[in-house]
Scaffold this motif. Sequence first.
Motif, PDB file in Angstrom:
ATOM      1  N   ARG A  71       1.134  -1.031  -0.421  1.00 14.00           N
ATOM      2  CA  ARG A  71      -0.278   0.365   0.352  1.00 14.00           C
ATOM      3  C   ARG A  71       0.528   1.004   0.188  1.00 14.00           C
ATOM      4  N   TYR A  72       0.400   2.002  -0.964  1.00 17.82           N
ATOM      5  CA  TYR A  72       1.525   3.157  -0.601  1.00 17.82           C
ATOM      6  C   TYR A  72       0.238   4.679  -0.557  1.00 17.82           C
ATOM      7  N   PRO A  73       0.593   5.801   0.151  1.00 17.68           N
ATOM      8  CA  PRO A  73      -0.022   6.832  -0.592  1.00 17.68           C
ATOM      9  C   PRO A  73      -0.521   7.864  -1.746  1.00 17.68           C
ATOM     10  N   ASP A  74      -0.801   8.614  -1.998  1.00 16.67           N
ATOM     11  CA  ASP A  74      -0.220   9.299  -3.426  1.00 16.67           C
ATOM     12  C   ASP A  74       0.556   9.452  -3.554  1.00 16.67           C
ATOM     13  N   SER A  75       1.040  10.530  -2.365  1.00 19.05           N
ATOM     14  CA  SER A  75       1.900  11.044  -2.641  1.00 19.05           C
ATOM     15  C   SER A  75       3.425  10.498  -3.159  1.00 19.05           C
ATOM     16  N   VAL A  76       3.247   9.241  -2.964  1.00 23.30           N
ATOM     17  CA  VAL A  76       4.483   8.688  -3.046  1.00 23.30           C
ATOM     18  C   VAL A  76       4.104   7.561  -4.608  1.00 23.30           C
ATOM     19  N   LYS A  77       2.861   7.014  -4.636  1.00 19.39           N
ATOM     20  CA  LYS A  77       2.317   5.974  -5.984  1.00 19.39           C
ATOM     21  C   LYS A  77       3.093   5.926  -7.032  1.00 19.39           C
ATOM     22  N   GLY A  78       3.860   4.995  -7.392  1.00 18.62           N
ATOM     23  CA  GLY A  78       4.430   5.004  -8.896  1.00 18.62           C
ATOM     24  C   GLY A  78       6.259   5.251  -8.773  1.00 18.62           C
ATOM     25  N   ARG A  79       6.572   5.863  -7.899  1.00 23.06           N
ATOM     26  CA  ARG A  79       7.850   6.193  -7.419  1.00 23.06           C
ATOM     27  C   ARG A  79       8.470   5.483  -6.304  1.00 23.06           C
ATOM     28  N   PHE A  80       7.910   5.285  -5.410  1.00 23.52           N
ATOM     29  CA  PHE A  80       8.364   4.541  -4.139  1.00 23.52           C
ATOM     30  C   PHE A  80       7.800   2.986  -4.544  1.00 23.52           C
ATOM     31  N   THR A  81       8.607   2.038  -4.141  1.00 21.24           N
ATOM     32  CA  THR A  81       8.393   1.004  -3.945  1.00 21.24           C
ATOM     33  C   THR A  81       9.014  -0.238  -3.105  1.00 21.24           C
ATOM     34  N   ILE A  82       8.210  -0.829  -2.075  1.00 16.90           N
ATOM     35  CA  ILE A  82       8.626  -1.842  -0.726  1.00 16.90           C
ATOM     36  C   ILE A  82       8.553  -2.727  -1.428  1.00 16.90           C
ATOM     37  N   SER A  83       9.606  -3.604  -0.568  1.00 12.04           N
ATOM     38  CA  SER A  83       9.702  -5.475  -0.757  1.00 12.04           C
ATOM     39  C   SER A  83      10.443  -5.978   0.641  1.00 12.04           C
ATOM     40  N   GLN A  84      10.755  -6.744   0.074  1.00 12.00           N
ATOM     41  CA  GLN A  84      11.660  -7.750   0.963  1.00 12.00           C
ATOM     42  C   GLN A  84      12.485  -8.768   0.295  1.00 12.00           C
ATOM     43  N   ASP A  85      13.071  -9.019   1.318  1.00  4.08           N
ATOM     44  CA  ASP A  85      13.946 -10.221   0.004  1.00  4.08           C
ATOM     45  C   ASP A  85      13.306 -11.518   0.644  1.00  4.08           C
ATOM     46  N   ASN A  86      13.492 -12.849  -0.273  1.00  7.57           N
ATOM     47  CA  ASN A  86      12.482 -14.168  -0.026  1.00  7.57           C
ATOM     48  C   ASN A  86      13.273 -14.584   1.638  1.00  7.57           C
ATOM     49  N   ALA A  87      13.992 -14.739   2.192  1.00  5.85           N
ATOM     50  CA  ALA A  87      14.318 -14.818   3.774  1.00  5.85           C
ATOM     51  C   ALA A  87      13.219 -13.887   4.653  1.00  5.85           C
ATOM     52  N   LYS A  88      13.042 -12.749   4.372  1.00  2.00           N
ATOM     53  CA  LYS A  88      12.050 -12.280   5.065  1.00  2.00           C
ATOM     54  C   LYS A  88      12.798 -11.480   5.920  1.00  2.00           C
ATOM     55  N   THR A  89      15.046 -10.801   5.310  1.00  2.00           N
ATOM     56  CA  THR A  89      15.311 -10.412   6.689  1.00  2.00           C
ATOM     57  C   THR A  89      15.681  -8.866   6.846  1.00  2.00           C
ATOM     58  N   THR A  90      15.028  -8.275   5.437  1.00  2.00           N
ATOM     59  CA  THR A  90      16.073  -7.355   5.060  1.00  2.00           C
ATOM     60  C   THR A  90      14.813  -6.510   4.427  1.00  2.00           C
TER      61      THR A  90
END
Length: 126
Positions: A58-77
């Motif tokens: 989920r992103y607010p409109d202020s950053v949508k399309g510019r910011f991307t959140i993700s995790q590594d497969n091990a979910k440690t980062t």
Amino acid sequence: QVPLVESGGGSVQAGGSLRLSCAASGYGYNTYCLGWFRQAPGKEREGVAFISGDYSTRYPDSVKGRFTISQDNAKTTLYLKMNSLKPEDTAMYYCAAYQSLAGYCYRVGSADFTYWGQGTQVTVSS
């Protein structure tokens, strides 16, 4: 709980990119909602990206399309990739987490998050 530790902040010109990282070992396994917040001087803390245990985001409109959140497969980062940065993106950026059913981000207000990192500064010049 293991502390959250952000890194990757810095100074960049408008239009540039940065990737923030957050060491989040122990905050995976589909039990935590994870997010990134920012706070500029004199302003309230603002949520900019959230990721649930099923990897939905989920992103607010202020950053949508510019910011991307993700995790590594091990979910440690936890990562926050920021593109097309603007001077108004200048702030201290924090990663945060709270325990929830299936790690779903039911609520995304700053008061809902229990665990916080120390922050990393992002400065965007025009």
